[in-house]
Design a protein around this motif. Structure first.
Motif, PDB file in Angstrom:
ATOM      1  N   LYS A   1      24.591  15.334  21.017  1.00 38.09           N
ATOM      2  CA  LYS A   1      24.895  14.142  20.291  1.00 38.09           C
ATOM      3  C   LYS A   1      24.122  14.210  18.822  1.00 38.09           C
ATOM      4  O   LYS A   1      23.031  14.029  18.866  1.00 38.09           O
TER       5      LYS A   1
ATOM      6  N   PHE B   1      26.283  21.650  18.359  1.00 35.51           N
ATOM      7  CA  PHE B   1      26.294  22.618  19.437  1.00 35.51           C
ATOM      8  C   PHE B   1      25.225  23.590  19.479  1.00 35.51           C
ATOM      9  O   PHE B   1      24.859  23.995  18.575  1.00 35.51           O
TER      10      PHE B   1
ATOM     11  N   SER C   1      29.524  16.786  15.020  1.00 34.22           N
ATOM     12  CA  SER C   1      28.955  17.176  16.376  1.00 34.22           C
ATOM     13  C   SER C   1      28.292  18.654  16.046  1.00 34.22           C
ATOM     14  O   SER C   1      28.010  19.190  15.255  1.00 34.22           O
TER      15      SER C   1
ATOM     16  N   PRO D   1      27.009  20.914  23.863  1.00 43.88           N
ATOM     17  CA  PRO D   1      27.009  19.922  22.688  1.00 43.88           C
ATOM     18  C   PRO D   1      25.874  18.917  22.923  1.00 43.88           C
ATOM     19  O   PRO D   1      25.435  18.745  24.062  1.00 43.88           O
TER      20      PRO D   1
END
Length: 506
Positions: free
Chosen positions: A333, A340, A338, A331
């Protein structure tokens, strides 16, 4: 052609199933002529004692008997949801599962047990929850692939069970994918050593019914000498094991110098298959194909190592099963959502999987274990497994560890925090902590460390006796250590890193 598990019932009841199921050592058998009489008796009991409706959950205990098989097949044919549970499970643990999935009936062999379940009106949290319309249906329902077929509980002994919901389509997709890479065929003979409440055992039954295989269900607890004898007498060609079974079985084959020419395939789940065992079995049985695999109940199976690569890619759990996508992400930020990023070759990250075998969610709760992340449409979901992997230059996956607090002992998932909460209810327990450890074969086990308020030999024995009555065998830590004073961190929490370091040097 199979579209639902209900079609398996029709296949057997109409005499179109060409397989055979037997039980060892009792030599009992199950075939389609048995099914009609079993189902007539079951229908009579359900009609008189239970108001079973389409979609209702029903607990089914997992004794390896013809009646148990008939119970499952009949329930699927009627659109009920099968909830398999251990027949040795305590009444308290069984009731906790029944309350969680709102089941009011348990089929225990040829007996029907009424359950006084609670919380029947509690809200259920599902993926993509929304206000649901009401359909008042007057005609008979027809089972479809989208209906729930199974609720598998992975930690039902702790008082906080997690029910994994699987539709008929989820189960069939996984079954055909696994059957494809195992090259199952009607001449296959499977020796099933795992209980039917464990999805690993249950799928062996489904393979027999779908592929017309011969199946032998082992009736007792695992014992390597007895299993070796069963393997010889049954002439089984395929044996599914967990790592501890593989270790013990390999040693018996080596000790008794058994060639076992009929034994062609071995599959593994429930933890990493030791490299020494792969080498030893390959040396002892040159004809044996070894399938090291990785999976979790939330999707049944995710990765498998083709047997021709078992030595070339030693330590790997292979590539994605047919029809499933697997990626390793880390992940980052994001500003509003979200994000990834897929890792680079050799980099460690969390395994995510995507496919039609992915569970529908956890019954009554959202993302209680592995986390489901919704995509662009209903079935476009990723499952964050919580497990850490890397990939080599050929795309083969290597397990590196777990990012979540989970211990996989002999194929069963143990959640330490839940078990610790239950154990600390004992009046003489001051502190306890469960950490992962290795047994003498190198397989992962749970180690329970306990600090008693009033220590002593008699008190330790009393605690051991209490523990056996409170936690089912499969979920009970294999190792128990009494400690005078558990080390604490600066935050006054038990220092688990200290415990694990002590175990590794002890």
């Amino acid at each position: 052609m199979l579209f639902t598990l209900a079609d398996l019932f029709h296949k057997v009841s109409e005499g179109n199933w060409q397989g055979q199921i037997s039980f060892y050592p009792s030599a009992k058998r199950f075939d389609f002529t048995d099914l009609e009489s079993y189902c007539d008796q079951l229908k009579s009991r359900l009609d008189s004692q239970a108001n079973l409706k389409f979609g209702d959950a029903v607990l089914v205990t997992d004794e390896p008997t013809p009646q148990t098989l008939a119970n499952m097949l009949y329930l699927w044919s009627k659109g009920a949801v099968v909830v398999p549970v251990r027949h040795t499970m305590s009444e308290q643990a069984r009731l906790a599962i029944a309350q969680d999935c709102h089941a009011s009936v348990c089929l225990h062999g040829d007996s029907l047990i009424r359950l006084d379940t609670l919380n029947k009106n509690q809200d259920k949290v599902f993926l993509n929850q929304q206000v649901k319309p009401t359909f008042n249906i007057k005609t008979e329902r027809r089972v479809s692939g989208s209906d729930l077929a199974l609720i598998i509980y992975t930690s039902g002994s702790t008082g906080k069970p997690k029910g994994i919901m699987l539709s008929h389509a989820n189960v069939l997709n996984a079954m055909f994918s696994i059957g494809n890479y195992l090259s199952l065929h009607p001449e296959e003979h499977i020796l099933c050593l795992s209980p039917l409440s464990f999805d690993y055992g249950l799928y062996q039954l489904l393979f027999s019914l779908a592929y017309d295989c011969q199946l032998t269900l082992f009736e007792g607890d695992f014992h390597p000498i007895k299993v070796l004898k069963a393997l010889e007498l049954s002439q089984a060609s395929l044996v599914p094991v967990v790592p501890a079974m593989a270790s013990a079985l390999a040693k018996m084959i080596q000790t008794f110098k058994k060639p076992l020419p009929h034994f062609k395939k071995l599959t593994n789940t429930g933890g990493h298959l030791a490299e020494d065992n792969i080498r030893l079995l390959s040396e002892l049985l040159p004809q044996l194909q070894i399938f090291a695999m990785y999976g979790l109940t939330e999707c049944k199976r995710a990765l498998y190592l083709p047997p021709e690569d078992s030595l070339r890619k030693l330590g790997s759990v292979g590539v994605p099963i047919p029809g499933l996508e697997a990626k390793i992400f880390n992940p980052v930020k994001g500003e509003k959502e979200s994000v990834f990023n897929e890792v680079e070759q050799g980099e460690i990250g969390e395994l995510f999987i995507r496919g039609a075998s992915l569970m529908q969610g956890y019954f009554g709760m959202a993302n209680a274990g592995a986390c489901i992340l919704a995509g662009d449409y209903r079935d476009d979901n990723w499952l964050a497994t919580g497990d850490l992997f890397s990939q080599d230059e050929d795309g083969y996956f290597f397990f590196k560890g777990r990012s979540k607090d989970l211990i996989k002992q002999a194929g069963f998932c143990l959640y330490p925090a839940e078990l610790e909460s239950q154990i600390e209810l004992h009046p003489n327990v001051f502190l306890c902590a469960i950490v992962p450890h290795k047994d003498r074969w190198g397989d992962e086990i749970a180690c329970l460390n306990v600090q008693l308020i009033n220590p002593g030999v008699e008190q330790e024995k009393a605690f051991r006796d209490w523990l056996t009555t409170q936690i089912e065998d499969n979920y009970r830590p294999r190792q128990l250590i009494f400690i005078d004073e558990l080390a604490l961190t600066q935050n006054s929490k038990v220092d688990k890193q200290h415990l694990m370091a002590s175990l590794s040097t002890g």
